[in-house]
Scaffold this active site. Structure first.
Site, short mmCIF file in Angstrom:
data_model
loop_
_atom_site.label_atom_id
_atom_site.label_comp_id
_atom_site.label_asym_id
_atom_site.label_seq_id
_atom_site.Cartn_x
_atom_site.Cartn_y
_atom_site.Cartn_z
N ARG A 1 0.82 -1.22 0.00
CA ARG A 1 0.00 0.00 0.00
C ARG A 1 0.85 1.26 0.00
NH1 ARG A 1 -4.93 -2.31 2.64
NH2 ARG A 1 -6.49 -0.67 2.68
N ARG B 1 -21.96 -1.82 3.71
CA ARG B 1 -21.34 -2.91 4.48
C ARG B 1 -21.27 -2.54 5.97
NH1 ARG B 1 -15.33 -4.70 3.13
NH2 ARG B 1 -14.95 -2.63 3.97
N ARG C 1 -17.32 -3.14 11.23
CA ARG C 1 -15.98 -2.57 11.04
C ARG C 1 -15.99 -1.09 11.42
NH1 ARG C 1 -12.72 -4.46 5.70
NH2 ARG C 1 -11.80 -2.41 6.05
N ARG D 1 -9.82 7.14 4.45
CA ARG D 1 -9.24 5.95 3.79
C ARG D 1 -9.01 6.20 2.31
NH1 ARG D 1 -13.59 1.71 5.47
NH2 ARG D 1 -12.42 0.23 4.19
P1 AP5 Z 1 -14.64 -5.88 -0.54
O1 AP5 Z 1 -14.45 -7.07 -1.40
O2 AP5 Z 1 -14.56 -6.05 0.93
O3 AP5 Z 1 -13.65 -4.71 -1.01
P2 AP5 Z 1 -12.16 -4.44 -0.60
O4 AP5 Z 1 -11.53 -3.81 -1.80
O5 AP5 Z 1 -11.54 -5.69 -0.07
O6 AP5 Z 1 -12.43 -3.36 0.52
P3 AP5 Z 1 -11.94 -3.26 2.01
O7 AP5 Z 1 -12.76 -2.18 2.63
O8 AP5 Z 1 -11.95 -4.57 2.71
O9 AP5 Z 1 -10.50 -2.79 1.72
P4 AP5 Z 1 -9.62 -1.85 2.50
O10 AP5 Z 1 -8.50 -1.78 1.56
O11 AP5 Z 1 -10.16 -0.56 2.94
O12 AP5 Z 1 -9.50 -2.62 3.87
P5 AP5 Z 1 -8.39 -3.55 4.46
O13 AP5 Z 1 -9.07 -4.57 5.24
O14 AP5 Z 1 -7.40 -3.95 3.42
O15 AP5 Z 1 -16.02 -5.21 -0.98
C1 AP5 Z 1 -16.54 -4.08 -0.31
C2 AP5 Z 1 -18.07 -4.16 -0.30
O16 AP5 Z 1 -18.54 -4.06 -1.65
C3 AP5 Z 1 -18.60 -5.51 0.23
O17 AP5 Z 1 -19.74 -5.28 0.99
C4 AP5 Z 1 -18.91 -6.31 -1.05
O18 AP5 Z 1 -19.93 -7.23 -0.84
C5 AP5 Z 1 -19.31 -5.22 -2.02
N1 AP5 Z 1 -18.95 -5.54 -3.40
C6 AP5 Z 1 -17.83 -6.18 -3.85
N2 AP5 Z 1 -17.84 -6.28 -5.19
C7 AP5 Z 1 -18.99 -5.67 -5.60
C8 AP5 Z 1 -19.57 -5.44 -6.89
N3 AP5 Z 1 -18.98 -5.85 -8.02
N4 AP5 Z 1 -20.74 -4.77 -6.95
C9 AP5 Z 1 -21.36 -4.34 -5.82
N5 AP5 Z 1 -20.87 -4.56 -4.56
C10 AP5 Z 1 -19.69 -5.19 -4.46
O19 AP5 Z 1 -7.62 -2.53 5.41
C11 AP5 Z 1 -8.22 -2.00 6.58
C12 AP5 Z 1 -7.20 -1.14 7.32
O20 AP5 Z 1 -6.08 -1.95 7.74
C13 AP5 Z 1 -6.56 0.00 6.52
O21 AP5 Z 1 -7.36 1.16 6.51
C14 AP5 Z 1 -5.25 0.19 7.30
O22 AP5 Z 1 -5.46 0.89 8.50
C15 AP5 Z 1 -4.85 -1.24 7.66
N6 AP5 Z 1 -4.02 -1.85 6.62
C16 AP5 Z 1 -4.33 -2.98 5.90
N7 AP5 Z 1 -3.33 -3.26 5.05
C17 AP5 Z 1 -2.38 -2.31 5.24
C18 AP5 Z 1 -1.13 -2.05 4.62
N8 AP5 Z 1 -0.66 -2.84 3.64
N9 AP5 Z 1 -0.41 -0.98 5.04
C19 AP5 Z 1 -0.86 -0.19 6.03
N10 AP5 Z 1 -2.06 -0.36 6.64
C20 AP5 Z 1 -2.81 -1.42 6.25
#
Ligand code: AP5
Length: 191
Positions: A89, A128, A134, A146
């Protein structure tokens, strides 16, 4: 071995598509967000370090994330390949990942980016947030932080892979199965 970075803003569908990819291509899924949430749930020191950043929609410091990924790769050394979801990221994380993989005689084959407009991202995350519990999905202000973190710190990672000729862009709006078909074609082309 095939290693894929599934890339895109919060709510782009990375987690949803990862589940389908691992079933079809037998790759190991590594979601840094899921790993942090697991640590939070278990009350580990790592989880405590990550919590305030996550709750506020900010990125967790690079060294914490990179150490956690290194541990995951060590614990899964028999995997046929990985799908990296939500990592790297930052450009520093992308450089560190190259080094971690090089030490294991492997590399990233492709970065697949899911493009979704901002209003659709917000709609999905707010929807969601009603049921996921969350903390970072709870209100539009946190979602905006974000998205800003993504634009400022994560988007340059796309350029990092573009320069290496390893970037594919896919429209992330449409049916989940339709988007998966496009992702599958991009992965099949690597085999
Ligand atoms: P989903 O599939 O969950 O989307 P996503 O891209 O995985 O979104 P996230 O919110 O999980 O990603 P994120 O990057 O913010 O969170 P993460 O957990 O990595 O889909 C989202 C929604 O849309 C769902 O309800 C789904 O059903 C729906 N949907 C999916 N496809 C669809 C479609 N085609 N049409 C309609 N609806 C659809 O990170 C969380 C936190 O962790 C970060 O903010 C940060 O604080 C930390 N973190 C994680 N990784 C790192 C890193 N590498 N470096 C630093 N901090 C980090």
């Amino acid at each position: 071995m095939i290693n894929i970075v599934l890339f895109g803003p919060p709510g782009a569908g990375k987690g949803t598509q990862s589940q389908k990819i691992i079933d079809t291509f037998q790759l190991k899924h590594i979601s840094t967000g899921d790993l942090f949430r697991k640590h939070l749930g278990e009350g580990t020191d790592l989880g405590k370090k990550a919590q305030s950043y996550m709750d506020n929609g900010k990125l967790v410091p690079d060294e914490v994330v990179i150490g956690m990924v290194d541990d995951f790769l060590n614990a899964n050394s028999d995997a046929k390949g990985f799908i990296f979801d939500g990592f790297p990221r930052t450009v520093a994380q992308a450089e560190a990942l190259d080094e971690l993989l090089k030490n294991r005689n492997t590399k990233i084959d492709q970065m697949i980016m899911l493009n979704v407009p901002e209003d659709e991202l917000k709609r999905r995350l707010l929807e969601r947030g009603k049921t996921s519990g969350r903390a970072d999905d709870q209100n539009e202000e946190k979602i905006n932080v974000r998205i800003q973190e993504y634009l400022n710190k994560t988007l340059p990672v796309a350029e990092f892979y573009e320069k290496q000729g390893k970037a594919s862009k896919i429209n992330g709006v449409g049916t989940i199965d339709g988007i998966f078909e496009e992702i599958s074609s991009a992965i099949e082309a690597l085999r």
